[in-house]
Design a protein around this motif. Structure first.
Motif, mmCIF file in Angstrom:
data_model
loop_
_atom_site.group_PDB
_atom_site.id
_atom_site.type_symbol
_atom_site.label_atom_id
_atom_site.label_comp_id
_atom_site.label_asym_id
_atom_site.label_seq_id
_atom_site.Cartn_x
_atom_site.Cartn_y
_atom_site.Cartn_z
ATOM 1 N N LEU A 75 60.353 11.597 6.582
ATOM 2 C CA LEU A 75 61.131 10.441 7.210
ATOM 3 C C LEU A 75 62.593 10.612 7.011
ATOM 4 O O LEU A 75 63.510 10.369 8.199
ATOM 5 C CB LEU A 75 60.687 9.186 6.741
ATOM 6 N N PRO A 76 63.222 11.022 6.023
ATOM 7 C CA PRO A 76 64.504 11.169 6.024
ATOM 8 C C PRO A 76 65.012 12.410 7.066
ATOM 9 O O PRO A 76 66.549 12.354 6.902
ATOM 10 C CB PRO A 76 64.800 11.435 4.678
ATOM 11 N N ILE A 77 64.219 13.003 7.466
ATOM 12 C CA ILE A 77 64.768 14.220 8.100
ATOM 13 C C ILE A 77 65.654 13.928 9.308
ATOM 14 O O ILE A 77 66.603 14.367 9.837
ATOM 15 C CB ILE A 77 63.593 15.353 8.532
ATOM 16 N N VAL A 78 64.982 12.595 9.986
ATOM 17 C CA VAL A 78 65.853 12.012 11.178
ATOM 18 C C VAL A 78 67.219 11.755 10.727
ATOM 19 O O VAL A 78 68.202 11.720 11.449
ATOM 20 C CB VAL A 78 64.945 10.960 11.638
ATOM 21 N N ILE A 79 67.160 11.174 9.555
ATOM 22 C CA ILE A 79 68.657 10.627 9.007
ATOM 23 C C ILE A 79 69.692 11.673 8.916
ATOM 24 O O ILE A 79 70.843 11.706 9.110
ATOM 25 C CB ILE A 79 68.487 9.786 7.688
ATOM 26 N N ILE A 80 68.884 12.817 8.330
ATOM 27 C CA ILE A 80 69.779 13.950 8.112
ATOM 28 C C ILE A 80 70.344 14.689 9.267
ATOM 29 O O ILE A 80 71.436 15.489 9.132
ATOM 30 C CB ILE A 80 69.067 15.029 7.003
ATOM 31 N N LEU A 81 69.696 14.525 10.293
ATOM 32 C CA LEU A 81 70.104 15.242 11.693
ATOM 33 C C LEU A 81 71.557 14.864 11.988
ATOM 34 O O LEU A 81 72.220 15.693 12.542
ATOM 35 C CB LEU A 81 69.215 14.784 12.709
ATOM 36 N N LYS A 82 71.988 13.608 11.898
ATOM 37 C CA LYS A 82 73.256 13.254 12.294
ATOM 38 C C LYS A 82 74.347 13.983 11.296
ATOM 39 O O LYS A 82 75.609 14.216 11.804
ATOM 40 C CB LYS A 82 73.592 11.858 12.278
ATOM 41 N N SER A 83 74.216 14.255 10.108
ATOM 42 C CA SER A 83 75.237 14.716 9.237
ATOM 43 C C SER A 83 75.092 16.397 8.922
ATOM 44 O O SER A 83 75.912 16.811 7.882
ATOM 45 C CB SER A 83 75.173 14.116 7.934
ATOM 46 N N SER A 84 74.297 17.238 9.391
ATOM 47 C CA SER A 84 74.050 18.591 9.149
ATOM 48 C C SER A 84 74.072 19.214 10.324
ATOM 49 O O SER A 84 74.084 18.765 11.507
ATOM 50 C CB SER A 84 72.731 18.868 8.455
ATOM 51 N N ASN A 85 74.091 20.727 10.055
ATOM 52 C CA ASN A 85 74.262 21.648 11.196
ATOM 53 C C ASN A 85 72.824 21.544 12.018
ATOM 54 O O ASN A 85 71.652 21.478 11.186
ATOM 55 C CB ASN A 85 74.563 22.879 10.681
ATOM 56 N N LEU A 86 72.894 21.659 13.251
ATOM 57 C CA LEU A 86 71.678 21.658 14.001
ATOM 58 C C LEU A 86 70.653 22.647 13.844
ATOM 59 O O LEU A 86 69.451 22.435 13.664
ATOM 60 C CB LEU A 86 72.146 21.506 15.330
ATOM 61 N N THR A 87 71.333 23.947 13.802
ATOM 62 C CA THR A 87 70.475 25.311 13.389
ATOM 63 C C THR A 87 69.650 25.047 12.288
ATOM 64 O O THR A 87 68.514 25.372 12.117
ATOM 65 C CB THR A 87 71.013 26.521 13.627
ATOM 66 N N ILE A 88 70.484 24.614 10.870
ATOM 67 C CA ILE A 88 69.812 24.640 9.591
ATOM 68 C C ILE A 88 69.031 23.734 9.589
ATOM 69 O O ILE A 88 67.772 23.629 8.978
ATOM 70 C CB ILE A 88 71.073 24.472 8.784
ATOM 71 N N THR A 93 63.399 21.914 9.248
ATOM 72 C CA THR A 93 62.358 21.078 9.563
ATOM 73 C C THR A 93 61.025 21.676 10.168
ATOM 74 O O THR A 93 60.089 21.523 9.945
ATOM 75 C CB THR A 93 62.981 20.338 10.499
ATOM 76 N N ALA A 94 61.575 22.970 11.024
ATOM 77 C CA ALA A 94 60.220 23.738 11.415
ATOM 78 C C ALA A 94 59.634 24.507 10.413
ATOM 79 O O ALA A 94 58.306 24.530 10.358
ATOM 80 C CB ALA A 94 60.923 24.699 12.300
ATOM 81 N N PHE A 95 60.285 24.907 9.400
ATOM 82 C CA PHE A 95 59.614 25.435 7.946
ATOM 83 C C PHE A 95 58.683 24.830 7.421
ATOM 84 O O PHE A 95 57.723 24.924 6.889
ATOM 85 C CB PHE A 95 60.612 26.033 7.077
ATOM 86 N N PHE A 96 59.190 23.367 7.010
ATOM 87 C CA PHE A 96 58.351 22.377 6.543
ATOM 88 C C PHE A 96 57.125 21.994 7.040
ATOM 89 O O PHE A 96 56.063 21.993 6.783
ATOM 90 C CB PHE A 96 59.487 21.121 6.208
ATOM 91 N N ILE A 97 57.248 21.775 8.564
ATOM 92 C CA ILE A 97 56.281 21.335 9.451
ATOM 93 C C ILE A 97 55.226 22.516 9.648
ATOM 94 O O ILE A 97 54.176 22.352 9.546
ATOM 95 C CB ILE A 97 56.678 20.824 10.772
ATOM 96 N N LEU A 98 55.729 23.827 9.414
ATOM 97 C CA LEU A 98 54.989 24.885 9.550
ATOM 98 C C LEU A 98 53.973 25.012 8.418
ATOM 99 O O LEU A 98 52.932 25.145 8.357
ATOM 100 C CB LEU A 98 55.849 26.188 9.559
ATOM 101 N N ILE A 99 54.628 24.660 7.103
ATOM 102 C CA ILE A 99 53.763 24.592 5.927
ATOM 103 C C ILE A 99 52.657 23.369 5.933
ATOM 104 O O ILE A 99 51.570 23.705 5.568
ATOM 105 C CB ILE A 99 54.790 24.405 4.599
ATOM 106 N N LEU A 100 53.104 22.341 6.609
ATOM 107 C CA LEU A 100 51.973 21.179 6.734
ATOM 108 C C LEU A 100 51.070 21.697 7.540
ATOM 109 O O LEU A 100 49.747 21.504 7.042
ATOM 110 C CB LEU A 100 52.991 20.095 7.228
#
Length: 117
Positions: A75-88, A93-100
């Motif tokens: 859930l906090p991943i969406v909030i972090i999107l505004k304040s972080s680099n898009l590629t990072i 996010t892709a790595f975390f969802i891949l683990i799931l």
């Protein structure tokens, strides 16, 4: 040096005395069948006090809790999107969802998600 050894001896002797006195006081002298039964009402139990427990249900519950906590982490991943680099953000996010998804596929192949056989 004498004070240190005296305090060390006292710190060992006093707890040992307390434990010995506690075990002597806590012992029950009379053991009868009614006191040792799980129900102390005087009646004999009709069945076992222990109910059978389904390990499959427990496994499903643990898997649910794990994925529930992971959703709370997503859930906090969406909030972090505004304040972080898009590629990072995208790679983490892709790595975390891949683990799931890998964990879900593993549980599926192990047969943990099949309720009835």
């Amino acid at each position: 040096m004498m004070n240190a050894s005296l305090s060390l001896m006292i710190s060992f002797i006093i707890p040992m005395l307390v434990m010995i006195i506690a075990t002597m006081v806590s012992k029950k002298m009379i053991n009868d069948r009614e006191s040792n039964s799980p129900f102390e009402c005087g009646f004999d139990p009709k069945s076992s006090a222990r109910m059978p427990f389904s390990l499959r249900f427990f496994l499903i519950a643990v898997i649910f809790l794990i994925f529930d906590v992971e959703i709370a982490l997503i859930l906090p991943i969406v909030i972090i999107l505004k304040s972080s680099n898009l590629t990072i953000w995208l790679s983490s996010t892709a790595f975390f969802i891949l683990i799931l998804i890998t964990g879900l596929i593993h549980e599926w192949k192990q047969g943990a998600l099949q309720w009835a056989e």
